[in-house]
Scaffold this active site. Structure first.
Site, PDB file in Angstrom:
ATOM      1  N   TYR A   1      41.865  33.868  33.678  1.00 51.07           N
ATOM      2  CA  TYR A   1      42.054  34.355  32.310  1.00 51.07           C
ATOM      3  C   TYR A   1      41.288  33.470  31.333  1.00 51.07           C
ATOM      4  O   TYR A   1      40.592  33.968  30.442  1.00 51.07           O
ATOM      5  CB  TYR A   1      43.540  34.379  31.966  1.00 51.07           C
ATOM      6  CG  TYR A   1      43.846  34.931  30.593  1.00 51.07           C
ATOM      7  CD1 TYR A   1      43.595  36.261  30.292  1.00 51.07           C
ATOM      8  CD2 TYR A   1      44.393  34.119  29.596  1.00 51.07           C
ATOM      9  CE1 TYR A   1      43.871  36.778  29.032  1.00 51.07           C
ATOM     10  CE2 TYR A   1      44.684  34.636  28.340  1.00 51.07           C
ATOM     11  CZ  TYR A   1      44.423  35.956  28.066  1.00 51.07           C
ATOM     12  OH  TYR A   1      44.707  36.458  26.803  1.00 51.07           O
TER      13      TYR A   1
ATOM     14  N   SER B   1      41.382  34.554  22.584  1.00 50.19           N
ATOM     15  CA  SER B   1      42.657  33.876  22.816  1.00 50.19           C
ATOM     16  C   SER B   1      42.468  32.375  22.676  1.00 50.19           C
ATOM     17  O   SER B   1      41.354  31.859  22.857  1.00 50.19           O
ATOM     18  CB  SER B   1      43.173  34.200  24.223  1.00 50.19           C
ATOM     19  OG  SER B   1      44.267  33.383  24.574  1.00 50.19           O
TER      20      SER B   1
END
Length: 248
Positions: free
Chosen positions: A155, A142
């Site tokens: 995250y 990501s």
């Protein structure tokens, strides 16, 4: 690998929706035999039926990547069904955003177990077969591995850790013919955000992306396909794919 994936075998995790589903379809249409793995067996069954209807050799496997024994079994079942493994796409992941202060730490455990340990378990299980086939590992990371924001700390940590693990892996295996690719999508129109349990975290991300033309899962699948279709002497190690409208 040649531009034609005929005769190749791919295992895709998180294949019941979103990027994983789109990637499985893209690899199957390019000629690969595809194992689609995820927890939601009803969705997998529908995907299996769809791909089989297109003439793709496909096998659906229920898999929770946080279970190391299940990861080993999935790899073994793949090799048993199709005779080997050429492409591993580690796509399964969760994004449970929220502030560190006052967090429900079970969200942290879920993210670390899925986004990081799950990738490590499956990569470890698959590696002997990938070394034999001189295959490819694709890690779906990501932009969160690069850009850290308040409210996304754990995250961010899992995706940064995934990138570090993948670079170390690349250095270990690249001279033995295994290519490692990290794909870092920006904002993608998937259900990933729907699983955020913290209301403030969910509202913050929805506000941030409200005016964006988001990526589609197929856009990320195209990046995966590009990487694995390169000639054997070409390793695409990192692909950063953002929506045109995304500034961070």
């Amino acid at each position: 690998m040649s531009n034609n994936l005929q005769g190749r075998v791919a295992l895709v995790t998180g294949a019941s929706s979103g990027i994983g589903e789109a990637t499985a379809v893209a690899l199957g249409r390019a000629g690969a035999s595809v194992v689609v793995a995820a927890r939601r067996v009803d969705r997998l069954a529908a995907l299996e039926e769809r791909l089989a209807g297109e003439g793709v050799k496909v096998l659906a496997l229920e898999l929770d990547v946080t279970d190391e024994a299940a990861c080993r079994a999935a790899v073994a079942r793949t090799v048993e069904a199709f005779g080997g493994l050429d492409v591993l796409v580690n796509n399964a992941g969760v994004m449970l955003l929220g502030d560190i202060e006052g967090a429900d730490t079970t969200d942290w455990t879920r993210m670390v177990s899925t986004n990081l340990l799950g990738v490590m378990f499956l990569t470890h299980a698959a590696l002997p077969h990938l070394l034999t086939s001189r295959g490819a590992v694709v890690q779906v990371s990501s932009t969160a591995a690069r850009v850290v924001r308040a409210g996304t700390g754990v995250y961010n940590a899992t995706k940064a850790g995934l990138n570090a693990f993948s670079e170390s892996l690349r250095q270990e295996v690249t001279r033995r013919g295994v290519r490692v690719t990290v794909v870092e999508p920006g904002v993608v129109d998937t259900e990933l955000r729907e699983h955020i349990t913290d209301p403030a975290g969910r509202e913050a991300v929805e506000q941030r992306i409200a005016d964006l033309r988001q990526l589609h899962p197929q856009d990320v699948a195209n990046a995966v396909l590009y990487a694995v279709q390169q000639p054997d002497h070409v390793a695409v190690n990192e692909l950063l794919v953002r929506p045109t409208d995304q500034t961070w």
